[in-house]
Design a protein around this motif. Sequence first.
Motif, mmCIF file in Angstrom:
data_model
loop_
_atom_site.group_PDB
_atom_site.id
_atom_site.type_symbol
_atom_site.label_atom_id
_atom_site.label_comp_id
_atom_site.label_asym_id
_atom_site.label_seq_id
_atom_site.Cartn_x
_atom_site.Cartn_y
_atom_site.Cartn_z
ATOM 1 N N MET B 1 0.851 -1.188 0.000
ATOM 2 C CA MET B 1 0.000 0.000 0.000
ATOM 3 C C MET B 1 0.892 1.245 0.000
ATOM 4 O O MET B 1 2.054 1.188 0.316
ATOM 5 C CB MET B 1 -0.906 0.013 1.246
ATOM 6 C CG MET B 1 -1.833 -1.183 1.341
ATOM 7 S SD MET B 1 -3.185 -1.060 0.163
ATOM 8 C CE MET B 1 -4.047 -2.593 0.507
ATOM 9 N N GLY B 2 0.300 2.359 -0.316
ATOM 10 C CA GLY B 2 1.045 3.601 -0.377
ATOM 11 C C GLY B 2 0.617 4.362 -1.617
ATOM 12 O O GLY B 2 -0.527 4.228 -2.077
ATOM 13 N N LEU B 3 1.527 5.143 -2.179
ATOM 14 C CA LEU B 3 1.164 5.960 -3.332
ATOM 15 C C LEU B 3 1.029 5.111 -4.588
ATOM 16 O O LEU B 3 1.904 4.305 -4.895
ATOM 17 C CB LEU B 3 2.226 7.032 -3.557
ATOM 18 C CG LEU B 3 2.393 8.063 -2.439
ATOM 19 C CD1 LEU B 3 3.550 8.995 -2.752
ATOM 20 C CD2 LEU B 3 1.114 8.856 -2.246
ATOM 21 N N VAL B 4 -0.057 5.303 -5.299
ATOM 22 C CA VAL B 4 -0.263 4.594 -6.565
ATOM 23 C C VAL B 4 -0.689 5.617 -7.606
ATOM 24 O O VAL B 4 -1.223 6.669 -7.279
ATOM 25 C CB VAL B 4 -1.355 3.509 -6.456
ATOM 26 C CG1 VAL B 4 -0.936 2.403 -5.502
ATOM 27 C CG2 VAL B 4 -2.691 4.109 -6.043
ATOM 28 N N LYS B 5 -0.420 5.284 -8.846
ATOM 29 C CA LYS B 5 -0.857 6.175 -9.916
ATOM 30 C C LYS B 5 -1.993 5.480 -10.650
ATOM 31 O O LYS B 5 -1.846 4.327 -11.061
ATOM 32 C CB LYS B 5 0.298 6.453 -10.874
ATOM 33 C CG LYS B 5 0.024 7.580 -11.848
ATOM 34 C CD LYS B 5 1.329 7.961 -12.535
ATOM 35 C CE LYS B 5 1.155 9.155 -13.428
ATOM 36 N NZ LYS B 5 2.443 9.590 -13.996
ATOM 37 N N ILE B 6 -3.108 6.182 -10.780
ATOM 38 C CA ILE B 6 -4.201 5.565 -11.523
ATOM 39 C C ILE B 6 -4.317 6.252 -12.868
ATOM 40 O O ILE B 6 -3.709 7.286 -13.105
ATOM 41 C CB ILE B 6 -5.531 5.653 -10.750
ATOM 42 C CG1 ILE B 6 -5.877 7.115 -10.452
ATOM 43 C CG2 ILE B 6 -5.465 4.832 -9.484
ATOM 44 C CD1 ILE B 6 -7.270 7.275 -9.883
ATOM 45 N N ASN B 7 -5.095 5.673 -13.747
ATOM 46 C CA ASN B 7 -5.228 6.237 -15.087
ATOM 47 C C ASN B 7 -5.703 7.676 -15.000
ATOM 48 O O ASN B 7 -6.455 8.033 -14.103
ATOM 49 C CB ASN B 7 -6.244 5.432 -15.894
ATOM 50 C CG ASN B 7 -5.685 4.087 -16.276
ATOM 51 O OD1 ASN B 7 -4.480 3.931 -16.423
ATOM 52 N ND2 ASN B 7 -6.563 3.108 -16.391
ATOM 53 N N PRO B 8 -5.257 8.496 -15.931
ATOM 54 C CA PRO B 8 -5.732 9.873 -15.916
ATOM 55 C C PRO B 8 -7.258 9.889 -15.853
ATOM 56 O O PRO B 8 -7.916 9.138 -16.553
ATOM 57 C CB PRO B 8 -5.232 10.443 -17.243
ATOM 58 C CG PRO B 8 -4.065 9.598 -17.591
ATOM 59 C CD PRO B 8 -4.361 8.246 -17.043
#
Lengths: 289, 214
Positions: B1-8
Amino acid sequence: MAFDTSVQTSDMPLIRREEFLKFRDFFYRKTGIYYEEHKQSTIELRLFKHMTEMGFDDFRLYFNHLRFQASGLDLQSLINRMTVNETFFMREENQLQCLVNSALDEVMRIRRADNLLRLWSIPCSTGEEPYSLALYLLERWPKVDHVNIAISASDIDSNVLEQAKKGVYGPRSVNNIPKAWLQRYFRTIGPGQFQIAKELRDSIDFSLLNLSDPVQTKHFRGYDVIFCRNLLIYFDQESRRRAAETFYDALNPGGFLFLGHAESMSRISSLFKVRHFPDAIIYQKPGPT
Amino acid sequence: MGLVKINPPNHPQDPNDPPEDHRARFRGPGGLLEQLSDPRAVARRWAIRELAAFPESANALLAHLPMEPDNSVREVMLTTLMAIGGETVVKGLIAYLRSEDVFLRNGVVEVLQALPNELAVYMDWLLRDPDPDVRIFAVDILRELAHPEAPAWLEAILAQETEINVCGSVVDCLSEIGAPQSIPALQNLLTRFPGQPFLEFAVSMAIERIQNGK
Protein backbone atom coordinates in the motif's frame (compact mmCIF):
# COMPACT_ATOMS: atom_id res chain seq x y z
CA MET A 1 -1.44 30.25 -9.35
CA ALA A 2 -1.13 34.00 -8.87
CA PHE A 3 -0.92 37.08 -10.98
CA ASP A 4 2.43 38.53 -11.92
CA THR A 5 2.56 42.02 -10.43
CA SER A 6 6.25 42.50 -11.02
CA VAL A 7 5.89 44.27 -14.34
CA GLN A 8 6.06 48.06 -14.34
CA THR A 9 2.98 50.09 -15.18
CA SER A 10 2.92 52.83 -17.77
CA ASP A 11 1.04 56.13 -18.00
CA MET A 12 0.36 55.70 -21.73
CA PRO A 13 -2.23 53.05 -22.61
CA LEU A 14 -0.72 50.45 -24.93
CA ILE A 15 -4.10 49.01 -25.79
CA ARG A 16 -7.28 51.04 -26.23
CA ARG A 17 -9.83 50.70 -23.44
CA GLU A 18 -12.50 49.10 -25.67
CA GLU A 19 -9.95 46.58 -26.89
CA PHE A 20 -8.89 45.82 -23.35
CA LEU A 21 -12.51 45.26 -22.30
CA LYS A 22 -13.05 42.91 -25.23
CA PHE A 23 -9.91 41.01 -24.37
CA ARG A 24 -10.90 40.88 -20.71
CA ASP A 25 -14.29 39.34 -21.55
CA PHE A 26 -12.69 36.84 -23.92
CA PHE A 27 -10.04 35.80 -21.40
CA TYR A 28 -12.70 35.50 -18.72
CA ARG A 29 -14.85 33.22 -20.90
CA LYS A 30 -11.85 31.02 -21.64
CA THR A 31 -10.34 30.82 -18.16
CA GLY A 32 -12.77 32.16 -15.55
CA ILE A 33 -10.08 34.69 -14.56
CA TYR A 34 -11.51 38.19 -14.36
CA TYR A 35 -9.47 41.38 -14.49
CA GLU A 36 -10.88 44.47 -12.82
CA GLU A 37 -10.71 47.58 -14.97
CA HIS A 38 -8.25 49.27 -12.61
CA LYS A 39 -5.74 46.53 -13.40
CA GLN A 40 -5.66 47.50 -17.08
CA SER A 41 -2.23 49.13 -17.01
CA THR A 42 -0.64 46.13 -15.29
CA ILE A 43 -2.31 43.60 -17.52
CA GLU A 44 -1.86 45.46 -20.79
CA LEU A 45 1.90 45.75 -20.37
CA ARG A 46 2.22 42.01 -19.90
CA LEU A 47 -0.18 41.40 -22.76
CA PHE A 48 1.64 43.86 -25.04
CA LYS A 49 5.00 42.29 -24.26
CA HIS A 50 3.71 38.85 -25.07
CA MET A 51 2.05 40.04 -28.26
CA THR A 52 5.24 41.60 -29.61
CA GLU A 53 7.21 38.48 -28.71
CA MET A 54 4.71 36.54 -30.81
CA GLY A 55 5.48 38.83 -33.78
CA PHE A 56 2.40 41.08 -33.70
CA ASP A 57 2.47 44.87 -33.55
CA ASP A 58 -1.28 45.44 -33.82
CA PHE A 59 -3.43 44.33 -30.90
CA ARG A 60 -6.54 43.88 -33.06
CA LEU A 61 -4.75 41.41 -35.33
CA TYR A 62 -3.28 39.58 -32.37
CA PHE A 63 -6.67 39.35 -30.66
CA ASN A 64 -8.27 37.94 -33.82
CA HIS A 65 -5.45 35.43 -34.06
CA LEU A 66 -6.08 34.33 -30.47
CA ARG A 67 -9.78 33.94 -31.06
CA PHE A 68 -9.60 32.00 -34.29
CA GLN A 69 -6.40 29.93 -34.11
CA ALA A 70 -7.66 26.38 -34.44
CA SER A 71 -4.99 24.76 -32.28
CA GLY A 72 -5.38 27.23 -29.41
CA LEU A 73 -1.62 27.02 -28.83
CA ASP A 74 -1.03 30.75 -28.70
CA LEU A 75 -3.91 31.20 -26.28
CA GLN A 76 -2.31 28.57 -24.05
CA SER A 77 0.97 30.43 -24.33
CA LEU A 78 -0.75 33.65 -23.27
CA ILE A 79 -2.44 31.90 -20.33
CA ASN A 80 0.98 30.71 -19.24
CA ARG A 81 2.28 34.28 -19.42
CA MET A 82 -0.65 35.87 -17.62
CA THR A 83 -0.37 33.64 -14.58
CA VAL A 84 2.61 33.18 -12.32
CA ASN A 85 3.00 30.29 -10.03
CA GLU A 86 5.02 31.16 -7.03
CA THR A 87 4.51 28.71 -4.22
CA PHE A 88 6.54 26.56 -1.85
CA PHE A 89 6.48 23.27 0.01
CA MET A 90 4.39 22.92 3.19
CA ARG A 91 2.49 26.13 2.47
CA GLU A 92 -0.28 26.67 5.07
CA GLU A 93 0.95 23.61 6.91
CA ASN A 94 -1.94 23.75 9.36
CA GLN A 95 -4.14 22.46 6.54
CA LEU A 96 -1.85 19.50 5.94
CA GLN A 97 -2.03 18.81 9.67
CA CYS A 98 -5.81 19.02 9.47
CA LEU A 99 -5.74 16.49 6.64
CA VAL A 100 -3.78 13.85 8.55
CA ASN A 101 -5.10 14.62 12.05
CA SER A 102 -8.81 14.97 11.29
CA ALA A 103 -10.15 14.83 7.75
CA LEU A 104 -8.70 11.49 6.66
CA ASP A 105 -9.97 9.77 9.80
CA GLU A 106 -13.49 10.70 8.75
CA VAL A 107 -12.90 9.69 5.17
CA MET A 108 -11.59 6.31 6.32
CA ARG A 109 -14.69 5.73 8.43
CA ILE A 110 -16.85 5.85 5.31
CA ARG A 111 -14.38 4.03 3.10
CA ARG A 112 -15.50 2.37 -0.05
CA ALA A 113 -14.62 -1.22 -0.74
CA ASP A 114 -11.87 -0.34 -3.24
CA ASN A 115 -9.50 0.78 -0.44
CA LEU A 116 -8.33 3.65 -2.62
CA LEU A 117 -7.94 7.18 -1.28
CA ARG A 118 -7.97 9.84 -3.97
CA LEU A 119 -6.71 13.40 -3.62
CA TRP A 120 -6.76 16.22 -6.17
CA SER A 121 -4.56 19.31 -6.13
CA ILE A 122 -5.78 22.13 -8.36
CA PRO A 123 -4.13 24.41 -9.35
CA CYS A 124 -0.96 22.45 -8.68
CA SER A 125 1.41 25.05 -10.15
CA THR A 126 4.99 23.72 -10.21
CA GLY A 127 4.12 20.74 -8.02
CA GLU A 128 4.92 21.89 -4.51
CA GLU A 129 1.40 21.26 -3.25
CA PRO A 130 0.81 17.72 -4.56
CA TYR A 131 4.33 16.68 -3.52
CA SER A 132 3.74 18.23 -0.08
CA LEU A 133 0.57 16.16 0.20
CA ALA A 134 2.52 13.03 -0.71
CA LEU A 135 5.32 13.79 1.76
CA TYR A 136 2.92 14.62 4.56
CA LEU A 137 0.92 11.45 4.06
CA LEU A 138 4.06 9.31 3.93
CA GLU A 139 5.58 10.90 7.01
CA ARG A 140 2.70 11.96 9.20
CA TRP A 141 -0.30 9.72 8.50
CA PRO A 142 -0.20 6.47 10.45
CA LYS A 143 -2.59 4.65 8.09
CA VAL A 144 -0.50 5.32 5.00
CA ASP A 145 0.52 1.68 4.66
CA HIS A 146 -3.03 0.36 4.87
CA VAL A 147 -4.56 2.10 1.89
CA ASN A 148 -3.71 2.91 -1.72
CA ILE A 149 -3.35 6.65 -2.28
CA ALA A 150 -3.72 8.28 -5.69
CA ILE A 151 -2.88 11.96 -6.10
CA SER A 152 -4.02 13.91 -9.17
CA ALA A 153 -2.65 17.35 -9.88
CA SER A 154 -3.98 19.82 -12.47
CA ASP A 155 -3.21 23.29 -13.73
CA ILE A 156 -4.26 25.52 -16.62
CA ASP A 157 -0.61 26.38 -17.36
CA SER A 158 1.24 23.78 -19.44
CA ASN A 159 4.69 25.21 -18.60
CA VAL A 160 4.30 24.77 -14.85
CA LEU A 161 3.07 21.21 -15.38
CA GLU A 162 6.30 20.38 -17.19
CA GLN A 163 8.27 21.87 -14.29
CA ALA A 164 6.16 19.93 -11.82
CA LYS A 165 6.90 16.67 -13.61
CA LYS A 166 10.64 17.40 -13.45
CA GLY A 167 10.36 18.10 -9.72
CA VAL A 168 13.39 20.37 -9.44
CA TYR A 169 13.27 23.12 -6.80
CA GLY A 170 15.42 25.90 -5.44
CA PRO A 171 16.29 26.59 -1.81
CA ARG A 172 13.42 29.04 -1.21
CA SER A 173 10.88 26.50 -2.35
CA VAL A 174 12.12 23.71 -0.09
CA ASN A 175 12.88 25.96 2.88
CA ASN A 176 10.01 24.63 5.03
CA ILE A 177 10.71 20.96 4.44
CA PRO A 178 12.21 19.22 7.51
CA LYS A 179 15.87 18.47 6.88
CA ALA A 180 15.37 14.73 7.37
CA TRP A 181 12.63 14.67 4.72
CA LEU A 182 14.80 16.66 2.35
CA GLN A 183 17.56 14.09 2.72
CA ARG A 184 15.15 11.18 2.37
CA TYR A 185 13.11 12.31 -0.62
CA PHE A 186 15.33 14.71 -2.59
CA ARG A 187 18.72 14.58 -4.22
CA THR A 188 20.96 17.55 -4.86
CA ILE A 189 21.51 17.96 -8.59
CA GLY A 190 23.42 21.24 -8.55
CA PRO A 191 24.11 24.27 -6.39
CA GLY A 192 20.82 25.02 -4.62
CA GLN A 193 18.95 22.58 -6.87
CA PHE A 194 16.95 19.75 -5.33
CA GLN A 195 15.06 17.11 -7.29
CA ILE A 196 12.30 15.11 -5.65
CA ALA A 197 12.61 11.31 -5.81
CA LYS A 198 11.55 9.62 -9.03
CA GLU A 199 9.13 7.35 -7.16
CA LEU A 200 7.24 10.41 -5.99
CA ARG A 201 7.37 12.11 -9.37
CA ASP A 202 6.02 8.98 -11.00
CA SER A 203 3.26 8.56 -8.45
CA ILE A 204 1.41 11.77 -9.23
CA ASP A 205 -0.87 12.14 -12.22
CA PHE A 206 -0.36 15.63 -13.67
CA SER A 207 -2.90 16.97 -16.16
CA LEU A 208 -3.65 20.16 -18.06
CA LEU A 209 -7.09 21.37 -17.03
CA ASN A 210 -9.23 24.45 -17.37
CA LEU A 211 -11.53 24.44 -14.38
CA SER A 212 -13.99 26.66 -16.24
CA ASP A 213 -14.57 24.09 -18.96
CA PRO A 214 -17.33 21.62 -18.03
CA VAL A 215 -16.30 19.23 -20.81
CA GLN A 216 -12.80 18.95 -19.33
CA THR A 217 -13.85 18.72 -15.70
CA LYS A 218 -16.64 16.23 -16.18
CA HIS A 219 -14.45 13.18 -15.77
CA PHE A 220 -12.79 14.38 -12.59
CA ARG A 221 -14.82 12.53 -10.00
CA GLY A 222 -14.48 10.06 -7.15
CA TYR A 223 -12.14 12.19 -5.03
CA ASP A 224 -12.00 12.07 -1.24
CA VAL A 225 -10.03 15.28 -0.80
CA ILE A 226 -9.53 18.33 -3.00
CA PHE A 227 -7.02 21.10 -2.38
CA CYS A 228 -7.91 24.28 -4.28
CA ARG A 229 -6.07 27.07 -2.55
CA ASN A 230 -5.72 30.68 -3.63
CA LEU A 231 -7.43 30.25 -6.98
CA LEU A 232 -11.03 31.28 -6.35
CA ILE A 233 -9.93 34.74 -5.17
CA TYR A 234 -9.13 35.49 -8.83
CA PHE A 235 -12.57 34.39 -10.04
CA ASP A 236 -15.78 36.39 -10.17
CA GLN A 237 -18.89 35.15 -8.36
CA GLU A 238 -20.23 33.14 -11.29
CA SER A 239 -16.92 31.34 -11.87
CA ARG A 240 -16.56 30.68 -8.15
CA ARG A 241 -19.97 29.09 -8.04
CA ARG A 242 -19.18 26.97 -11.09
CA ALA A 243 -15.91 25.85 -9.51
CA ALA A 244 -17.68 24.98 -6.26
CA GLU A 245 -20.26 22.94 -8.17
CA THR A 246 -17.54 21.15 -10.12
CA PHE A 247 -15.82 20.22 -6.85
CA TYR A 248 -19.13 19.07 -5.42
CA ASP A 249 -19.53 16.54 -8.21
CA ALA A 250 -15.85 15.60 -8.16
CA LEU A 251 -15.97 14.69 -4.45
CA ASN A 252 -17.32 11.49 -2.96
CA PRO A 253 -20.07 12.00 -0.38
CA GLY A 254 -18.33 13.02 2.85
CA GLY A 255 -15.23 14.21 0.96
CA PHE A 256 -13.37 17.38 1.95
CA LEU A 257 -12.45 20.59 0.16
CA PHE A 258 -9.52 22.72 1.34
CA LEU A 259 -9.51 26.38 0.26
CA GLY A 260 -6.90 29.08 0.86
CA HIS A 261 -7.03 30.91 4.19
CA ALA A 262 -8.42 34.05 2.53
CA GLU A 263 -11.21 32.16 0.78
CA SER A 264 -14.59 31.20 2.22
CA MET A 265 -17.03 28.79 0.66
CA SER A 266 -19.80 30.28 2.78
CA ARG A 267 -19.81 33.33 0.54
CA ILE A 268 -19.84 31.26 -2.62
CA SER A 269 -22.25 28.36 -2.26
CA SER A 270 -24.37 26.50 0.28
CA LEU A 271 -23.46 23.11 -1.17
CA PHE A 272 -20.83 22.32 1.46
CA LYS A 273 -20.89 21.95 5.22
CA VAL A 274 -18.38 24.09 7.11
CA ARG A 275 -16.25 21.91 9.38
CA HIS A 276 -14.24 23.40 12.21
CA PHE A 277 -11.31 21.16 13.07
CA PRO A 278 -8.53 22.01 15.56
CA ASP A 279 -6.04 22.75 12.78
CA ALA A 280 -8.22 24.40 10.14
CA ILE A 281 -11.68 25.22 8.83
CA ILE A 282 -12.49 23.14 5.77
CA TYR A 283 -15.56 22.22 3.72
CA GLN A 284 -17.32 18.89 3.41
CA LYS A 285 -19.69 17.49 0.83
CA PRO A 286 -22.71 16.17 2.73
CA GLY A 287 -22.85 12.42 2.80
CA PRO A 288 -22.77 9.41 5.09
CA THR A 289 -21.68 10.19 8.64
CA MET B 1 0.00 0.00 0.00
CA GLY B 2 1.04 3.60 -0.38
CA LEU B 3 1.16 5.96 -3.33
CA VAL B 4 -0.26 4.59 -6.57
CA LYS B 5 -0.86 6.17 -9.92
CA ILE B 6 -4.20 5.57 -11.52
CA ASN B 7 -5.23 6.24 -15.09
CA PRO B 8 -5.73 9.87 -15.92
CA PRO B 9 -9.26 10.70 -14.81
CA ASN B 10 -10.06 12.71 -17.89
CA HIS B 11 -9.97 9.89 -20.39
CA PRO B 12 -12.74 10.34 -22.91
CA GLN B 13 -14.94 7.38 -22.10
CA ASP B 14 -14.84 4.80 -19.39
CA PRO B 15 -17.28 1.88 -19.36
CA ASN B 16 -17.76 2.45 -15.63
CA ASP B 17 -18.91 6.02 -16.09
CA PRO B 18 -22.60 6.77 -15.62
CA PRO B 19 -24.59 6.33 -18.83
CA GLU B 20 -25.05 10.06 -19.42
CA ASP B 21 -21.36 10.25 -20.28
CA HIS B 22 -21.73 7.83 -23.18
CA ARG B 23 -22.86 10.40 -25.64
CA ALA B 24 -21.57 13.01 -27.96
CA ARG B 25 -19.81 15.62 -25.90
CA PHE B 26 -21.61 18.54 -27.47
CA ARG B 27 -25.35 18.31 -27.72
CA GLY B 28 -28.21 20.61 -28.39
CA PRO B 29 -30.44 21.96 -25.65
CA GLY B 30 -33.25 19.49 -26.43
CA GLY B 31 -31.44 16.44 -25.08
CA LEU B 32 -30.07 18.35 -22.15
CA LEU B 33 -33.49 19.68 -21.17
CA GLU B 34 -34.87 16.14 -21.31
CA GLN B 35 -32.38 15.22 -18.62
CA LEU B 36 -33.99 17.66 -16.19
CA SER B 37 -36.35 14.78 -15.42
CA ASP B 38 -33.56 12.24 -14.91
CA PRO B 39 -34.00 10.62 -11.49
CA ARG B 40 -30.28 11.07 -10.68
CA ALA B 41 -29.34 14.48 -9.32
CA VAL B 42 -25.81 14.20 -10.76
CA ALA B 43 -27.18 13.75 -14.29
CA ARG B 44 -29.45 16.77 -13.85
CA ARG B 45 -26.58 18.87 -12.52
CA TRP B 46 -24.33 18.06 -15.48
CA ALA B 47 -27.06 18.68 -18.04
CA ILE B 48 -27.84 22.04 -16.45
CA ARG B 49 -24.15 22.99 -16.46
CA GLU B 50 -23.97 22.37 -20.19
CA LEU B 51 -27.16 24.35 -20.77
CA ALA B 52 -25.21 27.51 -19.87
CA ALA B 53 -24.06 27.43 -23.51
CA PHE B 54 -27.69 27.65 -24.71
CA PRO B 55 -29.34 30.94 -23.67
CA GLU B 56 -32.55 29.79 -25.35
CA SER B 57 -32.99 27.30 -22.51
CA ALA B 58 -33.54 30.12 -19.98
CA ASN B 59 -37.34 29.91 -19.95
CA ALA B 60 -37.32 26.13 -19.49
CA LEU B 61 -34.82 26.43 -16.64
CA LEU B 62 -36.83 29.17 -14.98
CA ALA B 63 -39.96 27.05 -15.19
CA HIS B 64 -38.20 24.00 -13.74
CA LEU B 65 -36.44 25.88 -10.93
CA PRO B 66 -39.22 25.86 -8.29
CA MET B 67 -40.12 22.24 -9.07
CA GLU B 68 -36.60 20.88 -8.67
CA PRO B 69 -36.55 18.91 -5.40
CA ASP B 70 -32.76 18.74 -4.85
CA ASN B 71 -31.07 21.92 -3.60
CA SER B 72 -27.70 20.93 -5.10
CA VAL B 73 -29.36 20.85 -8.53
CA ARG B 74 -31.07 24.16 -7.83
CA GLU B 75 -27.70 25.71 -7.02
CA VAL B 76 -26.35 24.64 -10.39
CA MET B 77 -29.50 25.87 -12.09
CA LEU B 78 -29.11 29.29 -10.48
CA THR B 79 -25.47 29.43 -11.60
CA THR B 80 -26.44 28.55 -15.15
CA LEU B 81 -29.11 31.26 -15.11
CA MET B 82 -26.46 33.67 -13.78
CA ALA B 83 -24.21 32.70 -16.70
CA ILE B 84 -27.00 33.14 -19.26
CA GLY B 85 -28.11 36.47 -17.76
CA GLY B 86 -30.18 38.93 -19.79
CA GLU B 87 -33.70 40.30 -19.54
CA THR B 88 -35.52 36.96 -19.65
CA VAL B 89 -33.55 35.61 -16.71
CA VAL B 90 -33.86 38.76 -14.63
CA LYS B 91 -37.62 39.06 -15.17
CA GLY B 92 -38.12 35.37 -14.48
CA LEU B 93 -36.11 35.46 -11.28
CA ILE B 94 -37.75 38.63 -9.98
CA ALA B 95 -41.05 36.73 -9.98
CA TYR B 96 -39.56 34.25 -7.51
CA LEU B 97 -38.84 36.96 -4.96
CA ARG B 98 -42.45 36.37 -3.90
CA SER B 99 -41.87 32.68 -3.32
CA GLU B 100 -42.38 31.21 0.13
CA ASP B 101 -39.41 28.91 -0.55
CA VAL B 102 -36.54 30.47 1.43
CA PHE B 103 -33.78 28.59 -0.43
CA LEU B 104 -35.16 29.67 -3.78
CA ARG B 105 -35.63 33.28 -2.70
CA ASN B 106 -32.14 33.57 -1.23
CA GLY B 107 -30.67 31.98 -4.35
CA VAL B 108 -32.55 34.42 -6.54
CA VAL B 109 -31.22 37.38 -4.52
CA GLU B 110 -27.65 36.10 -5.03
CA VAL B 111 -28.08 35.67 -8.79
CA LEU B 112 -29.69 39.08 -9.23
CA GLN B 113 -26.82 40.66 -7.29
CA ALA B 114 -24.49 39.29 -9.93
CA LEU B 115 -26.46 40.84 -12.81
CA PRO B 116 -26.28 44.56 -11.98
CA ASN B 117 -26.66 45.98 -15.46
CA GLU B 118 -29.67 43.88 -16.44
CA LEU B 119 -31.31 44.44 -13.07
CA ALA B 120 -30.84 48.22 -13.03
CA VAL B 121 -33.87 48.93 -15.23
CA TYR B 122 -36.13 46.98 -12.84
CA MET B 123 -34.77 48.38 -9.61
CA ASP B 124 -37.11 51.40 -9.27
CA TRP B 125 -40.06 49.16 -10.00
CA LEU B 126 -38.93 46.58 -7.41
CA LEU B 127 -38.37 49.23 -4.76
CA ARG B 128 -41.97 50.43 -5.25
CA ASP B 129 -43.50 46.96 -5.16
CA PRO B 130 -46.74 46.93 -3.12
CA ASP B 131 -45.42 44.01 -1.05
CA PRO B 132 -43.02 45.31 1.66
CA ASP B 133 -41.28 41.92 1.78
CA VAL B 134 -40.36 42.25 -1.88
CA ARG B 135 -39.06 45.77 -1.18
CA ILE B 136 -36.89 44.36 1.62
CA PHE B 137 -35.51 41.72 -0.78
CA ALA B 138 -34.80 44.48 -3.27
CA VAL B 139 -32.80 46.27 -0.59
CA ASP B 140 -30.96 43.00 0.13
CA ILE B 141 -30.04 42.81 -3.55
CA LEU B 142 -28.67 46.35 -3.42
CA ARG B 143 -26.45 45.43 -0.50
CA GLU B 144 -24.14 43.42 -2.76
CA LEU B 145 -25.07 44.88 -6.16
CA ALA B 146 -21.99 46.17 -7.91
CA HIS B 147 -23.78 49.15 -9.44
CA PRO B 148 -22.73 52.77 -8.97
CA GLU B 149 -26.35 53.89 -8.45
CA ALA B 150 -26.95 51.54 -5.52
CA PRO B 151 -26.41 54.15 -2.72
CA ALA B 152 -28.56 56.71 -4.58
CA TRP B 153 -31.40 54.19 -4.91
CA LEU B 154 -31.24 53.50 -1.20
CA GLU B 155 -31.22 57.19 -0.29
CA ALA B 156 -34.28 57.74 -2.48
CA ILE B 157 -36.18 55.00 -0.64
CA LEU B 158 -35.53 56.68 2.69
CA ALA B 159 -37.33 59.79 1.44
CA GLN B 160 -40.58 58.00 0.58
CA GLU B 161 -40.79 54.54 2.14
CA THR B 162 -43.71 54.19 4.56
CA GLU B 163 -42.84 50.81 6.12
CA ILE B 164 -40.45 51.17 9.01
CA ASN B 165 -39.05 47.66 8.51
CA VAL B 166 -38.07 48.46 4.94
CA CYS B 167 -36.42 51.66 6.17
CA GLY B 168 -34.53 49.65 8.79
CA SER B 169 -33.14 47.38 6.07
CA VAL B 170 -32.10 50.40 4.02
CA VAL B 171 -30.32 51.99 6.99
CA ASP B 172 -28.49 48.72 7.67
CA CYS B 173 -27.53 48.49 4.02
CA LEU B 174 -26.31 52.11 3.87
CA SER B 175 -24.14 51.48 6.91
CA GLU B 176 -22.25 49.06 4.65
CA ILE B 177 -22.27 50.75 1.26
CA GLY B 178 -23.22 54.35 2.06
CA ALA B 179 -21.01 57.40 1.55
CA PRO B 180 -20.91 60.77 3.35
CA GLN B 181 -23.55 62.08 0.93
CA SER B 182 -25.95 59.46 2.33
CA ILE B 183 -25.92 61.08 5.78
CA PRO B 184 -28.57 63.81 5.12
CA ALA B 185 -31.02 61.15 3.87
CA LEU B 186 -30.39 59.13 7.03
CA GLN B 187 -30.92 62.16 9.27
CA ASN B 188 -34.12 63.16 7.46
CA LEU B 189 -35.51 59.68 8.02
CA LEU B 190 -35.64 60.33 11.76
CA THR B 191 -37.87 63.34 11.21
CA ARG B 192 -40.31 61.11 9.29
CA PHE B 193 -40.32 58.44 12.03
CA PRO B 194 -39.91 60.31 15.33
CA GLY B 195 -39.78 58.44 18.65
CA GLN B 196 -38.51 55.15 17.21
CA PRO B 197 -35.56 54.12 19.43
CA PHE B 198 -34.61 51.20 17.17
CA LEU B 199 -34.40 53.45 14.14
CA GLU B 200 -32.52 56.17 16.04
CA PHE B 201 -29.95 53.63 17.13
CA ALA B 202 -29.59 52.14 13.63
CA VAL B 203 -29.22 55.58 12.02
CA SER B 204 -26.61 56.75 14.52
CA MET B 205 -24.66 53.51 13.99
CA ALA B 206 -24.85 53.89 10.22
CA ILE B 207 -23.69 57.52 10.32
CA GLU B 208 -20.84 56.62 12.66
CA ARG B 209 -19.70 53.82 10.35
CA ILE B 210 -19.89 56.04 7.29
CA GLN B 211 -17.97 58.83 9.01
CA ASN B 212 -15.31 56.42 10.23
CA GLY B 213 -14.96 54.90 6.78
CA LYS B 214 -16.41 51.61 8.15
